[in-house]
Design an enzyme around this catalytic site. Sequence first.
Site, PDB file in Angstrom:
ATOM      1  N   LYS A   1     -19.629   2.346  -6.838  1.00  0.00           N
ATOM      2  CA  LYS A   1     -19.682   3.587  -7.628  1.00  0.00           C
ATOM      3  C   LYS A   1     -20.089   3.723  -8.754  1.00  0.00           C
ATOM      4  O   LYS A   1     -20.351   4.885  -9.369  1.00  0.00           O
ATOM      5  CB  LYS A   1     -17.875   3.638  -7.620  1.00  0.00           C
ATOM      6  CG  LYS A   1     -17.109   3.558  -6.428  1.00  0.00           C
ATOM      7  CD  LYS A   1     -17.774   4.553  -5.225  1.00  0.00           C
ATOM      8  CE  LYS A   1     -17.089   4.138  -3.860  1.00  0.00           C
ATOM      9  NZ  LYS A   1     -17.819   4.988  -2.660  1.00  0.00           N
TER      10      LYS A   1
ATOM     11  N   LEU B   1      -9.262  14.090 -15.215  1.00  0.00           N
ATOM     12  CA  LEU B   1      -9.255  15.588 -15.047  1.00  0.00           C
ATOM     13  C   LEU B   1      -7.744  15.575 -14.281  1.00  0.00           C
ATOM     14  O   LEU B   1      -7.575  14.900 -13.483  1.00  0.00           O
ATOM     15  CB  LEU B   1     -10.302  15.929 -13.881  1.00  0.00           C
ATOM     16  CG  LEU B   1     -11.654  15.475 -14.359  1.00  0.00           C
ATOM     17  CD1 LEU B   1     -12.761  16.138 -13.497  1.00  0.00           C
ATOM     18  CD2 LEU B   1     -11.997  16.584 -15.444  1.00  0.00           C
TER      19      LEU B   1
ATOM     20  N   GLU C   1     -18.018  10.909  -5.557  1.00  0.00           N
ATOM     21  CA  GLU C   1     -18.524   9.590  -4.604  1.00  0.00           C
ATOM     22  C   GLU C   1     -19.447  10.353  -3.638  1.00  0.00           C
ATOM     23  O   GLU C   1     -19.750  11.687  -3.639  1.00  0.00           O
ATOM     24  CB  GLU C   1     -17.509   9.109  -3.748  1.00  0.00           C
ATOM     25  CG  GLU C   1     -16.578   8.418  -4.756  1.00  0.00           C
ATOM     26  CD  GLU C   1     -15.148   7.999  -3.917  1.00  0.00           C
ATOM     27  OE1 GLU C   1     -14.377   7.619  -4.577  1.00  0.00           O
ATOM     28  OE2 GLU C   1     -15.439   8.156  -2.819  1.00  0.00           O
TER      29      GLU C   1
ATOM     30  N   ARG D   1     -21.602   8.465   5.945  1.00  0.00           N
ATOM     31  CA  ARG D   1     -21.128   8.355   7.113  1.00  0.00           C
ATOM     32  C   ARG D   1     -20.759   9.937   7.545  1.00  0.00           C
ATOM     33  O   ARG D   1     -20.537  10.850   6.689  1.00  0.00           O
ATOM     34  CB  ARG D   1     -20.029   7.615   7.257  1.00  0.00           C
ATOM     35  CG  ARG D   1     -18.847   7.793   6.251  1.00  0.00           C
ATOM     36  CD  ARG D   1     -17.905   6.989   6.508  1.00  0.00           C
ATOM     37  NE  ARG D   1     -16.673   7.072   5.405  1.00  0.00           N
ATOM     38  CZ  ARG D   1     -15.913   8.319   5.261  1.00  0.00           C
ATOM     39  NH1 ARG D   1     -16.116   9.056   5.940  1.00  0.00           N
ATOM     40  NH2 ARG D   1     -15.155   8.146   4.050  1.00  0.00           N
TER      41      ARG D   1
HETATM   42  C1  MV4 Z   1     -10.808  11.137 -10.255  1.00  0.00           C
HETATM   43  C2  MV4 Z   1      -9.367  12.063 -10.651  1.00  0.00           C
HETATM   44  C3  MV4 Z   1      -9.368  12.477 -11.995  1.00  0.00           C
HETATM   45  N1  MV4 Z   1     -10.251  12.427 -12.941  1.00  0.00           N
HETATM   46  N2  MV4 Z   1     -11.590  11.102 -11.569  1.00  0.00           N
HETATM   47  C4  MV4 Z   1      -9.493   9.378  -6.113  1.00  0.00           C
HETATM   48  C5  MV4 Z   1     -10.318   8.510  -5.408  1.00  0.00           C
HETATM   49  C6  MV4 Z   1     -11.585   8.740  -5.608  1.00  0.00           C
HETATM   50  N3  MV4 Z   1     -11.996   9.701  -4.629  1.00  0.00           N
HETATM   51  C7  MV4 Z   1     -11.831   9.308  -6.959  1.00  0.00           C
HETATM   52  N4  MV4 Z   1     -10.503  10.031  -7.186  1.00  0.00           N
HETATM   53  C8  MV4 Z   1      -9.956  10.723  -8.168  1.00  0.00           C
HETATM   54  N5  MV4 Z   1     -11.000  10.630  -9.414  1.00  0.00           N
HETATM   55  C9  MV4 Z   1     -11.389  11.731 -12.445  1.00  0.00           C
HETATM   56  N6  MV4 Z   1     -12.272  11.356 -13.832  1.00  0.00           N
HETATM   57  C10 MV4 Z   1      -8.461  12.160  -9.846  1.00  0.00           C
HETATM   58  C11 MV4 Z   1      -8.827  11.541  -8.462  1.00  0.00           C
HETATM   59  C12 MV4 Z   1      -7.975  11.574  -7.540  1.00  0.00           C
HETATM   60  C13 MV4 Z   1      -7.997  12.245  -6.240  1.00  0.00           C
HETATM   61  C14 MV4 Z   1      -9.490  12.717  -6.003  1.00  0.00           C
HETATM   62  C15 MV4 Z   1      -9.550  13.593  -4.711  1.00  0.00           C
HETATM   63  C16 MV4 Z   1      -8.710  13.736  -4.129  1.00  0.00           C
HETATM   64  C17 MV4 Z   1      -7.594  13.153  -4.211  1.00  0.00           C
HETATM   65  C18 MV4 Z   1      -7.385  12.451  -5.502  1.00  0.00           C
HETATM   66  C19 MV4 Z   1      -5.876  12.038  -5.490  1.00  0.00           C
HETATM   67  C20 MV4 Z   1      -5.717  11.277  -6.591  1.00  0.00           C
HETATM   68  C21 MV4 Z   1      -6.779  11.088  -7.524  1.00  0.00           C
END
Ligand code: MV4
Length: 446
Positions: free
Chosen positions: A116, A203, A287, A291
């Site tokens: 990542k 965020l 990300e 896939r």
């Molecule tokens: C974040 C975020 C808030 N702020 N990054 C969750 C796992 C990975 N996909 C990245 N994720 C997040 N990154 C910042 N700077 C909140 C999440 C997150 C989230 C992101 C997408 C979908 C569901 C989520 C559930 C919890 C936290």
Amino acid sequence: MFEKVLIANRGEIALRIHRACREMGIRTVAVHSTADDNAMHVRLADESVCIGPPPARDSYLNIPAILSAAAITGADAIHPGLGFLSESADFASMVEEHGFAFIGPSAEHIRLMGDKVAAKRAAIELGIPVVPGSEGGVADVAAAADWAARIGYPVLVKAAGGGGGRGMRVARDLEALKSAVPAAQGEAKAFFGNGEVYLERYLAKPRHIEVQILADGQGGVIHLGERDCSLQRKHQKILEETPSPALNAAERERLLEIATAAIRKLGYKSAGTIEFLYQDGEFFFIEMNTRLQVEHPISEMVSGIDIVREQLRIAAGAPLGYRQAEIKLTGHAIECRINAENPETFAPSPGCITSYHVPGGLGVRVDSALYQGYTVPPNYDSLVAKLVVHGTSRNECLMRLRRALEEYVIAGIETTIPLHQRLVAASDFIDGDYDIHWLERYLARD
Ligand code: MV4
């Protein structure tokens, strides 16, 4: 084009890949564990090979067994599906080293996007906006504190070695950061074997919006629109829709342009998804998934493009069958993930399907490997069906979804159908007014 493809997966996605192969006149080899002897994909495939006992590490993650199955059946190519080995760069390399085509991106790009920190560095180089954060990993609390002072609290400590929320900790001040960093490092080490963590501004109320890409590695790159995947519980997507109800036309155009330009510059090949967080009109890369994704059918419903067919064509060296100008995204599509779980407690509910009836009618698609008499094994994830509905508008899609959920009968196990029936009646959802935390707040109200 390939003569024979081995599908290194199970369940609904194995069936989905089999269907694309079948329609292209490609013979299929199913691999299965002893828990999946009677699975639909095994029954429908031209050939099948038992590759081990139920535990995934001894079967669907058993690379020697999968490669041997490909060798003895004379497969030309291997499709990894999703989950399991689909984002293992080592597997992709070994498939190619053993003379089979890997139906997916290069091992190099799988490896790049699996780290990542490296992925975020690549995103910056590719011109994709990223969340303000540390440049690379942070070794200890002192380094984290320096970065947090520059970023501003609250900050999120994240694991470099993996997504899906593992190893993530929010820190709202320096005191919290002092415990968040070692906690995140420990969880990251335990889950990914890599304790490296990095920092980002947190965020608080974002949406999760992702862009479906197809690229042939020969300069052809198209998108199939965006998907809003914000309805999640404990990092498990529950429902996805396209287009996102949160974006206006200008935001959508910018997002899709950023994504396709980046993929073109990267020289990516195959299907891929770039994941963003969206908040207050701004997009941030989080990300890239190298896939096919569970929710790919909603992009197929609005575009009419068979994503698996395009993956197969691309892997066989053909250029993309379409230019962006030929892609018309029409209407609205929603996918409900139906899990073999109690709809309130989410406790797994494997068992025998005593009666089964699927909804139909215009704009209704069911991707599932269930059938009457089938026994859902307890060994794998609980997704057993995807109800995918298309309508000319979001409202028509919602009406059709409500009707289809009423028709769907899966007896003998508990499923999350009742949860979906509640969601499609919830005013916030009907208004499209939800962020990534909405569902857990909604469920906590009961
Ligand atoms: C974040 C975020 C808030 N702020 N990054 C969750 C796992 C990975 N996909 C990245 N994720 C997040 N990154 C910042 N700077 C909140 C999440 C997150 C989230 C992101 C997408 C979908 C569901 C989520 C559930 C919890 C936290």
